[in-house]
Scaffold this motif. Sequence first.
Motif, mmCIF file in Angstrom:
data_model
loop_
_atom_site.group_PDB
_atom_site.id
_atom_site.type_symbol
_atom_site.label_atom_id
_atom_site.label_comp_id
_atom_site.label_asym_id
_atom_site.label_seq_id
_atom_site.Cartn_x
_atom_site.Cartn_y
_atom_site.Cartn_z
ATOM 1 N N VAL A 139 0.828 -1.215 0.000
ATOM 2 C CA VAL A 139 0.000 0.000 0.000
ATOM 3 C C VAL A 139 0.862 1.264 0.000
ATOM 4 N N TRP A 140 1.957 1.254 0.747
ATOM 5 C CA TRP A 140 2.822 2.434 0.800
ATOM 6 C C TRP A 140 3.557 2.672 -0.524
ATOM 7 N N GLY A 141 3.598 1.671 -1.366
ATOM 8 C CA GLY A 141 4.236 1.836 -2.675
ATOM 9 C C GLY A 141 3.274 2.199 -3.789
ATOM 10 N N LEU A 142 2.008 2.465 -3.444
ATOM 11 C CA LEU A 142 1.014 2.776 -4.477
ATOM 12 C C LEU A 142 1.360 4.001 -5.342
ATOM 13 N N PRO A 143 1.947 5.086 -4.788
ATOM 14 C CA PRO A 143 2.313 6.197 -5.674
ATOM 15 C C PRO A 143 3.244 5.763 -6.801
ATOM 16 N N PHE A 144 4.149 4.842 -6.514
ATOM 17 C CA PHE A 144 5.047 4.341 -7.557
ATOM 18 C C PHE A 144 4.263 3.583 -8.624
ATOM 19 N N VAL A 145 3.298 2.780 -8.181
ATOM 20 C CA VAL A 145 2.485 2.005 -9.117
ATOM 21 C C VAL A 145 1.691 2.941 -10.025
ATOM 22 N N PHE A 146 1.070 3.965 -9.434
ATOM 23 C CA PHE A 146 0.234 4.883 -10.202
ATOM 24 C C PHE A 146 1.037 5.687 -11.212
ATOM 25 N N PHE A 147 2.101 6.329 -10.751
ATOM 26 C CA PHE A 147 2.796 7.248 -11.641
ATOM 27 C C PHE A 147 3.704 6.531 -12.630
ATOM 28 N N TYR A 148 4.079 5.313 -12.310
ATOM 29 C CA TYR A 148 4.769 4.521 -13.332
ATOM 30 C C TYR A 148 3.787 4.175 -14.449
ATOM 31 N N ASN A 149 2.578 3.756 -14.079
ATOM 32 C CA ASN A 149 1.571 3.414 -15.088
ATOM 33 C C ASN A 149 1.205 4.616 -15.946
ATOM 34 N N LEU A 150 1.091 5.780 -15.333
ATOM 35 C CA LEU A 150 0.796 6.986 -16.103
ATOM 36 C C LEU A 150 1.917 7.310 -17.079
ATOM 37 N N SER A 151 3.152 7.140 -16.631
ATOM 38 C CA SER A 151 4.295 7.411 -17.512
ATOM 39 C C SER A 151 4.297 6.482 -18.718
ATOM 40 N N PHE A 167 13.127 0.284 -19.090
ATOM 41 C CA PHE A 167 12.983 0.479 -17.650
ATOM 42 C C PHE A 167 12.561 -0.810 -16.955
ATOM 43 N N LEU A 168 11.577 -1.479 -17.537
ATOM 44 C CA LEU A 168 11.050 -2.683 -16.912
ATOM 45 C C LEU A 168 12.053 -3.822 -16.895
ATOM 46 N N THR A 169 12.824 -3.932 -17.950
ATOM 47 C CA THR A 169 13.837 -4.982 -17.998
ATOM 48 C C THR A 169 14.806 -4.844 -16.831
ATOM 49 N N ALA A 170 15.299 -3.633 -16.633
ATOM 50 C CA ALA A 170 16.272 -3.395 -15.566
ATOM 51 C C ALA A 170 15.652 -3.589 -14.180
ATOM 52 N N SER A 171 14.456 -3.019 -13.972
ATOM 53 C CA SER A 171 13.861 -3.084 -12.636
ATOM 54 C C SER A 171 13.398 -4.493 -12.279
ATOM 55 N N ALA A 196 11.409 -5.554 -1.467
ATOM 56 C CA ALA A 196 12.159 -5.619 -2.731
ATOM 57 C C ALA A 196 11.320 -5.042 -3.873
ATOM 58 N N THR A 197 10.053 -5.433 -3.913
ATOM 59 C CA THR A 197 9.156 -4.910 -4.941
ATOM 60 C C THR A 197 8.971 -3.408 -4.781
ATOM 61 N N PHE A 198 8.818 -2.961 -3.545
ATOM 62 C CA PHE A 198 8.654 -1.536 -3.249
ATOM 63 C C PHE A 198 9.838 -0.731 -3.788
ATOM 64 N N LEU A 199 11.048 -1.173 -3.487
ATOM 65 C CA LEU A 199 12.243 -0.439 -3.897
ATOM 66 C C LEU A 199 12.407 -0.395 -5.419
ATOM 67 N N CYS A 200 12.226 -1.547 -6.057
ATOM 68 C CA CYS A 200 12.438 -1.608 -7.511
ATOM 69 C C CYS A 200 11.376 -0.833 -8.270
ATOM 70 N N GLN A 201 10.125 -0.910 -7.822
ATOM 71 C CA GLN A 201 9.078 -0.123 -8.454
ATOM 72 C C GLN A 201 9.326 1.367 -8.252
ATOM 73 N N GLY A 202 9.846 1.738 -7.093
ATOM 74 C CA GLY A 202 10.127 3.139 -6.818
ATOM 75 C C GLY A 202 11.169 3.723 -7.749
ATOM 76 N N CYS A 205 9.767 3.952 -11.300
ATOM 77 C CA CYS A 205 8.801 5.050 -11.403
ATOM 78 C C CYS A 205 9.513 6.397 -11.540
ATOM 79 N N LEU A 206 10.460 6.652 -10.656
ATOM 80 C CA LEU A 206 11.154 7.946 -10.679
ATOM 81 C C LEU A 206 11.872 8.182 -12.001
ATOM 82 N N LEU A 207 12.545 7.171 -12.498
ATOM 83 C CA LEU A 207 13.265 7.314 -13.764
ATOM 84 C C LEU A 207 12.314 7.545 -14.934
ATOM 85 N N SER A 208 11.202 6.805 -14.963
ATOM 86 C CA SER A 208 10.268 6.938 -16.081
ATOM 87 C C SER A 208 9.589 8.311 -16.065
#
Length: 449
Positions: A139-151, A167-171, A196-202, A205-208
């Motif tokens: 749940v705390w990683g939801l901003p990463f999920v949302f803004f990665y999807n928007l990107s 991006f996805l290949t590397a993460s 682990a999922t939280f960190l990699c999605q974060g 997301c930031l890079l994208s």
Amino acid sequence: MNKDLTVGNPEKVLWRFCLPLFGSIIFQQLYNLADSWVAGRFINEDALAAIGNSYEITLIFIAFAFGCNIGCSVITSRYFGSKDYTRMKTSINTSLLSSAFFCVSLMLIGIFCGDELLLLINTPPQLYNASKTYLDIYVWGLPFVFFYNLSTGIFSALGDSKTPFCFLTASSLSNIAIDILFVKKFGLGVAGIAWATFLCQGVSCLLSVIVVLLRLRKITVTEKPRLFNRTLLKQFLTIAIPSILQQSFISIGNIILQGVINNFGPGVIAGYAAGVKLNNLVITSFTTLGNGVSNFASQNIGAGKLYRIKGGFKAGVKLVWCICIPLTLLYVLFPKTLLLFFLEKPTADALRSSTLFLRILAPFYLVISTKLIADGILRGASMMKHFMTATFTDLILRVLLAIFLSRTSLGYAGIWMAWPIGWSIATAMSIIFYARGPWKNAISENYDS
């Protein structure tokens, strides 16, 4: 690199655009596959079952992110196709603000109602603590999920499917390595998998987000885009809300099914958790290709080239069938080999239930893949009522039949059989709706070279 999908042979254009999308979703699914693999191989069967149990709830959150992705992508594609870049940028700003509202709302629900959600799906006591741990961190990683999807939605709208793939290949590869590190080296258990999922999605997301903002800065406009526009908000919500409802109701349906499955014990739960991961890998791949078709349709409608829609549909079906035939054969002929990837020492119930699950569903992948391409055209054309009608028919049939058939002598096999019936009827409906679209009488022209 931005790509105009309104010129060139539709089949060549779609294949070049959609193949990187297919690669992207494969690596996107590696997040969940890696979580399940590490849980099943390095912790125990209960850990795998707990992650699979929480996964059905996280799918509701993903449904909102997915709907925002589609809403932003379709509207952005439309204005990119018509070369109205000022309105395109305003629509992106509006989509970002609206999506942030959805994200915060879901985080509050997840933080304060997590216990109730787990109780709602009849989570077995031995799985409760691990399921709650995984869900809380997610749940705390939801901003990463949302803004990665928007990107990724913006990239796709601009005709660029390669950047998200990189991006996805590397993460995803990083996620596998960190999963193993946190579980084997640090002994963090299910919490380690979630972090682990939280960190990699974060990081992804930031890079994208940074790259997409830099990409948009290079597109010149005649006037300054607005931060928010009510008309564009309405257009965004017209696409996003039905897409959210579609995915949410599918997730709610899956939660109901999870509650039915939970009555058959941890072995069947673990078997379903492994089987549904493999099934979702295929279905999500087809859905992503359908999203690519949505971008194609939306750009061409924006450019006034309705005659290209039929070619896009035929090319999309050919593409998904080329992918789905080998996957169907693999799932039907070698299910145990695939499932042992998740389950090191599976119980008889886990292996039997998951094998039967794949062998019942896989032969119908040709059917559901056709529906998802037709749905892509319907979304791209904003024919959301038709899209929703077919989708809800599938969902309602699957849930009702699963509940009924599970109470017969078929047991959990009856639940698995509900999938193909719902898919078949809904596919027929989507194809009929597509055939009646505004491109029905469009006069074919020579494709731009």
